[in-house]
Scaffold this active site. Structure first.
Site, PDB file in Angstrom:
ATOM      1  N   ASP A  92       0.871  -1.173   0.000  1.00  0.00           N
ATOM      2  CA  ASP A  92       0.000   0.000   0.000  1.00  0.00           C
ATOM      3  C   ASP A  92       0.910   1.225   0.000  1.00  0.00           C
ATOM      4  O   ASP A  92       2.110   1.116   0.281  1.00  0.00           O
ATOM      5  CB  ASP A  92      -0.893  -0.036   1.251  1.00  0.00           C
ATOM      6  CG  ASP A  92      -1.815   1.161   1.345  1.00  0.00           C
ATOM      7  OD1 ASP A  92      -2.330   1.592   0.296  1.00  0.00           O
ATOM      8  OD2 ASP A  92      -2.005   1.666   2.461  1.00  0.00           O
TER       9      ASP A  92
ATOM     10  N   ASP B 226      -0.184   5.094   1.004  1.00  0.00           N
ATOM     11  CA  ASP B 226      -0.423   6.032   2.105  1.00  0.00           C
ATOM     12  C   ASP B 226      -0.317   5.310   3.442  1.00  0.00           C
ATOM     13  O   ASP B 226      -1.004   4.315   3.689  1.00  0.00           O
ATOM     14  CB  ASP B 226      -1.814   6.660   1.969  1.00  0.00           C
ATOM     15  CG  ASP B 226      -1.941   7.506   0.708  1.00  0.00           C
ATOM     16  OD1 ASP B 226      -1.199   8.486   0.597  1.00  0.00           O
ATOM     17  OD2 ASP B 226      -2.764   7.160  -0.154  1.00  0.00           O
TER      18      ASP B 226
END
Length: 314
Positions: free
Chosen positions: A31, A33
């Site tokens: 991922d 963020d």
């Protein structure tokens, strides 16, 4: 590889345990963020980790529910923050995967009404999918505005310029049972500094689901479709050889569980280990899908394993 390590189940790992995991896995899904960066600041050590994995021949991809920017902008951001080896084909955003779904899976023939940012429309247009252009006069309402005649899908993502008129139009288009209803993701909110939050795509989707009486098909995490996109573009992807690294239990860890991947929670983002332990100890078996296999404070915890390799090679 799932089940090969004795320290499974929401256990913090370091040192030799991380090194063994890095040696065992061929494919790393990150991922962005809360894992790779916070806003415009890279998490300390993240660039070194990603660059080292790529240079060691590992497959590295980025799976993000952030639909606001096209992939080209992600490449620019990676380069700007010191991730010098990241290429376009390594980036799988929910807007890009939504475009692939519309083009390759349902083969939509008609326009798409988009509730979302410009980045979503750019991904659709690059895939050859036309979007409805907003041409309403100032002061237009749902009582007197024009509705496009050939809308075959409504796609909902993050929209910081959301209006009541957009919600109303989407609800009108969805009265046609042949019109598809898609959401880039179902993230409810995103953290901001100072304890504030930003409503996510999931909150906008929920409003339209209530108004239309329909349920959206979610494209991004935790849906399996993002992993199917990766598998279609990289040959020989074996779920057992993959590690999903994320910061959100209900999104990233569930995505990994849905796809049969080992999962790692990093504590630099939304979820903390106490929440994961609560899910692990829950009597509800469905909650166990939110539990990570491994936990690290930050992906910078990978760095000592690389340094040991370098010392042994000297």
């Amino acid at each position: 590889m799932a089940g090969a390590f004795a320290f499974k189940g929401c256990q913090k790992i370091r040192g030799a345990q991380i090194r063994g995991l890095l040696e065992a896995k061929d494919f790393f899904l990150f991922d962005c963020d809360g894992v790779i960066w916070h806003g415009e600041n890279a998490i300390t050590g993240a660039a070194k980790v990603v660059n080292a994995l790529i240079r060691r021949g590992k497959n590295v991809v980025f799976v993000t529910n952030n639909c606001t920017r096209p992939r080209e902008n992600y490449v620019s951001k990676f380069t700007r923050l010191g991730f010098t080896d990241v290429m376009l084909d390594q980036i799988f955003s929910s807007s890009y995967c939504s475009a692939l779904y519309l083009r390759d899976v349902v083969k939509v023939r008609g326009q798409v009404f988009v509730i979302g940012c410009e980045g979503m429309c750019r991904e659709l247009l690059e895939a050859g999918i036309p979007c409805v252009e907003e041409t309403d006069e100032p002061g237009a309402t749902i009582y007197n505005c024009a509705l496009a005649p050939d809308v075959k899908a409504v796609l909902v993502g993050h929209d910081d310029k959301l209006t009541f008129l957009k919600l109303a139009k989407a609800s009108c288009y969805l009265r046609d049972p042949e019109c598809l209803f898609l959401a880039t993701d179902n993230d409810p909110w995103h953290p901001l500094s100072g304890g504030r939050i930003l409503p996510g795509s999931g909150s906008l989707t929920a409003a339209i689901e209530v108004a239309s009486g329909r349920k959206a098909t979610v494209i991004g995490k935790p849906s399996r479709f993002m992993f199917e996109c990766i598998s279609s573009q990289f040959s020989g992807v074996d779920p057992a050889q993959c590690l999903m690294v994320g910061d959100r239990l209900e999104t990233d860890m569930l995505f990994g569980s849905n796809c049969g991947l080992d999962t790692m929670l990093t504590l630099t983002g939304v979820s903390q280990i106490e929440e994961a332990q609560e899910y692990r100890n829950s009597d509800l078996s469905s909650n166990h899908s939110y539990v990570p296999d491994y936990v690290v404070d930050t992906i910078a915890d990978f760095l000592p394993a690389f340094e040991e390799d370098e010392e042994q090679n000297d």
